[in-house]
Design a protein around this motif. Structure first.
Motif, mmCIF file in Angstrom:
data_model
loop_
_atom_site.group_PDB
_atom_site.id
_atom_site.type_symbol
_atom_site.label_atom_id
_atom_site.label_comp_id
_atom_site.label_asym_id
_atom_site.label_seq_id
_atom_site.Cartn_x
_atom_site.Cartn_y
_atom_site.Cartn_z
ATOM 1 N N LEU A 49 0.838 -1.209 0.000
ATOM 2 C CA LEU A 49 0.000 0.000 0.000
ATOM 3 C C LEU A 49 0.870 1.254 0.000
ATOM 4 O O LEU A 49 0.566 2.230 -0.682
ATOM 5 C CB LEU A 49 -0.920 0.027 1.223
ATOM 6 N N ASN A 50 1.937 1.218 0.772
ATOM 7 C CA ASN A 50 2.838 2.371 0.878
ATOM 8 C C ASN A 50 3.464 2.697 -0.476
ATOM 9 O O ASN A 50 3.560 3.862 -0.870
ATOM 10 C CB ASN A 50 3.917 2.077 1.926
ATOM 11 N N LYS A 52 2.264 1.635 -3.526
ATOM 12 C CA LYS A 52 1.221 1.899 -4.528
ATOM 13 C C LYS A 52 0.558 3.273 -4.369
ATOM 14 O O LYS A 52 0.354 3.984 -5.349
ATOM 15 C CB LYS A 52 0.163 0.802 -4.451
ATOM 16 N N PHE A 53 0.228 3.644 -3.138
ATOM 17 C CA PHE A 53 -0.551 4.861 -2.942
ATOM 18 C C PHE A 53 0.273 6.079 -2.509
ATOM 19 O O PHE A 53 -0.145 7.214 -2.732
ATOM 20 C CB PHE A 53 -1.674 4.620 -1.930
ATOM 21 N N LEU A 54 1.423 5.840 -1.870
ATOM 22 C CA LEU A 54 2.199 6.962 -1.360
ATOM 23 C C LEU A 54 3.576 7.086 -2.000
ATOM 24 O O LEU A 54 4.328 8.005 -1.672
ATOM 25 C CB LEU A 54 2.341 6.838 0.169
ATOM 26 N N ASN A 55 3.908 6.150 -2.890
ATOM 27 C CA ASN A 55 5.227 6.136 -3.538
ATOM 28 C C ASN A 55 6.375 6.125 -2.532
ATOM 29 O O ASN A 55 7.424 6.715 -2.767
ATOM 30 C CB ASN A 55 5.373 7.320 -4.504
ATOM 31 N N PHE A 65 -5.556 6.713 5.759
ATOM 32 C CA PHE A 65 -6.181 7.338 4.601
ATOM 33 C C PHE A 65 -7.323 8.212 5.121
ATOM 34 O O PHE A 65 -8.342 7.710 5.586
ATOM 35 C CB PHE A 65 -6.693 6.290 3.616
ATOM 36 N N ASN A 67 -10.327 10.684 4.952
ATOM 37 C CA ASN A 67 -11.445 11.190 4.149
ATOM 38 C C ASN A 67 -12.366 12.051 5.003
ATOM 39 O O ASN A 67 -13.553 12.188 4.701
ATOM 40 C CB ASN A 67 -12.232 10.020 3.538
#
Length: 139
Positions: A49-50, A52-55, A65, A67
Protein backbone atom coordinates in the motif's frame (compact mmCIF):
# COMPACT_ATOMS: atom_id res chain seq x y z
CA UNK A 1 -18.82 3.72 13.90
CA UNK A 2 -15.49 1.97 14.33
CA UNK A 3 -14.83 -1.38 12.68
CA UNK A 4 -11.94 -3.83 12.95
CA UNK A 5 -10.76 -5.97 10.07
CA UNK A 6 -7.93 -8.49 9.83
CA UNK A 7 -6.10 -9.35 6.62
CA UNK A 8 -3.84 -12.41 6.81
CA UNK A 9 -3.26 -11.98 10.55
CA UNK A 10 -4.69 -13.69 13.60
CA UNK A 11 -5.41 -11.21 16.37
CA UNK A 12 -8.31 -10.30 18.58
CA UNK A 13 -9.18 -7.34 20.73
CA UNK A 14 -12.16 -6.23 22.74
CA UNK A 15 -13.89 -4.15 20.07
CA UNK A 16 -16.35 -2.51 22.46
CA UNK A 17 -13.57 -1.44 24.83
CA UNK A 18 -11.31 -0.15 22.05
CA UNK A 19 -14.13 1.66 20.27
CA UNK A 20 -15.14 3.48 23.47
CA UNK A 21 -11.51 4.50 23.98
CA UNK A 22 -10.93 5.69 20.40
CA UNK A 23 -14.18 7.67 20.52
CA UNK A 24 -12.96 9.35 23.73
CA UNK A 25 -9.61 10.22 22.12
CA UNK A 26 -11.47 11.90 19.25
CA UNK A 27 -13.92 13.70 21.55
CA UNK A 28 -11.05 15.03 23.66
CA UNK A 29 -9.80 16.68 20.44
CA UNK A 30 -13.32 18.00 19.71
CA UNK A 31 -13.82 15.57 16.83
CA UNK A 32 -16.48 12.95 16.20
CA UNK A 33 -16.08 9.63 14.48
CA UNK A 34 -18.44 8.93 11.63
CA UNK A 35 -16.56 5.93 10.23
CA UNK A 36 -13.09 4.69 11.10
CA UNK A 37 -12.02 1.30 9.84
CA UNK A 38 -8.96 -0.26 11.45
CA UNK A 39 -7.44 -2.84 9.14
CA UNK A 40 -4.77 -4.99 10.76
CA UNK A 41 -2.44 -6.64 8.27
CA UNK A 42 1.05 -7.96 7.54
CA UNK A 43 4.21 -5.98 6.84
CA UNK A 44 4.09 -6.97 3.17
CA UNK A 45 0.48 -5.89 2.74
CA UNK A 46 1.16 -2.48 4.25
CA UNK A 47 4.42 -2.13 2.33
CA UNK A 48 2.53 -2.71 -0.94
CA UNK A 49 0.00 0.00 0.00
CA UNK A 50 2.84 2.37 0.88
CA UNK A 51 4.46 1.86 -2.53
CA UNK A 52 1.22 1.90 -4.53
CA UNK A 53 -0.55 4.86 -2.94
CA UNK A 54 2.20 6.96 -1.36
CA UNK A 55 5.23 6.14 -3.54
CA UNK A 56 7.20 5.30 -0.38
CA UNK A 57 9.49 2.31 -0.79
CA UNK A 58 9.63 1.62 2.96
CA UNK A 59 8.02 -0.48 5.63
CA UNK A 60 5.86 1.33 8.15
CA UNK A 61 3.61 0.51 11.08
CA UNK A 62 0.61 2.59 10.02
CA UNK A 63 -0.97 4.30 7.05
CA UNK A 64 -3.98 6.54 7.59
CA UNK A 65 -6.18 7.34 4.60
CA UNK A 66 -8.04 10.47 5.67
CA UNK A 67 -11.45 11.19 4.15
CA UNK A 68 -12.62 13.35 7.04
CA UNK A 69 -14.92 16.30 6.67
CA UNK A 70 -13.64 18.92 9.07
CA UNK A 71 -13.92 17.49 12.58
CA UNK A 72 -16.05 14.57 11.40
CA UNK A 73 -13.60 11.70 11.10
CA UNK A 74 -13.81 9.23 8.22
CA UNK A 75 -10.84 7.00 7.52
CA UNK A 76 -9.29 3.66 6.77
CA UNK A 77 -6.34 3.06 9.10
CA UNK A 78 -4.03 0.20 8.12
CA UNK A 79 -1.73 -1.19 10.82
CA UNK A 80 0.99 -3.81 10.38
CA UNK A 81 0.82 -6.05 13.43
CA UNK A 82 4.25 -7.44 12.54
CA UNK A 83 5.74 -3.95 12.66
CA UNK A 84 3.92 -3.13 15.91
CA UNK A 85 5.36 -6.28 17.53
CA UNK A 86 8.84 -5.46 16.22
CA UNK A 87 8.63 -1.87 17.48
CA UNK A 88 7.40 -3.02 20.90
CA UNK A 89 10.55 -5.13 21.21
CA UNK A 90 12.74 -2.34 19.86
CA UNK A 91 11.36 0.27 22.27
CA UNK A 92 11.08 -2.21 25.16
CA UNK A 93 7.36 -1.70 25.72
CA UNK A 94 4.51 -4.18 25.80
CA UNK A 95 2.71 -5.13 22.63
CA UNK A 96 -0.47 -3.56 24.02
CA UNK A 97 1.22 -0.24 24.75
CA UNK A 98 2.70 -0.05 21.26
CA UNK A 99 -0.63 -1.04 19.72
CA UNK A 100 -2.37 1.69 21.74
CA UNK A 101 0.23 4.22 20.61
CA UNK A 102 -0.19 3.33 16.93
CA UNK A 103 -4.00 3.23 17.06
CA UNK A 104 -4.11 6.62 18.80
CA UNK A 105 -1.52 7.97 16.35
CA UNK A 106 -3.85 7.31 13.42
CA UNK A 107 -6.80 9.06 15.07
CA UNK A 108 -4.63 11.99 16.13
CA UNK A 109 -3.58 12.46 12.50
CA UNK A 110 -7.27 12.62 11.62
CA UNK A 111 -7.72 15.27 14.33
CA UNK A 112 -5.12 17.43 12.61
CA UNK A 113 -1.84 16.55 14.33
CA UNK A 114 1.21 16.14 12.13
CA UNK A 115 4.62 14.58 12.78
CA UNK A 116 6.92 15.72 9.97
CA UNK A 117 8.98 18.24 11.95
CA UNK A 118 10.66 17.70 15.32
CA UNK A 119 8.18 20.04 17.03
CA UNK A 120 5.19 18.30 15.42
CA UNK A 121 6.56 14.87 16.35
CA UNK A 122 7.12 16.01 19.93
CA UNK A 123 3.54 17.25 20.25
CA UNK A 124 2.26 14.05 18.62
CA UNK A 125 4.14 12.00 21.24
CA UNK A 126 2.57 14.04 24.05
CA UNK A 127 -0.89 13.46 22.56
CA UNK A 128 -0.19 9.73 22.13
CA UNK A 129 0.87 9.52 25.78
CA UNK A 130 -2.33 11.31 26.84
CA UNK A 131 -4.39 8.84 24.79
CA UNK A 132 -2.60 5.83 26.30
CA UNK A 133 -3.24 7.20 29.81
CA UNK A 134 -6.88 7.71 28.89
CA UNK A 135 -7.13 4.03 27.94
CA UNK A 136 -5.69 2.95 31.28
CA UNK A 137 -7.69 5.41 33.41
CA UNK A 138 -11.04 4.73 31.79
CA UNK A 139 -10.76 0.99 31.35
Amino acid sequence: MITYNFIDVKFSLNEVLYSAWINEVALKEECTIEEVNYIFCTDEYLYDLNVKFLNHDTYTDIITFDNSLGKTLISDIFISLERVKENADKFKVSLNEELHRVMAHGVLHLCGYKDKTDDEASLMRVKEDEAIKLFHVER
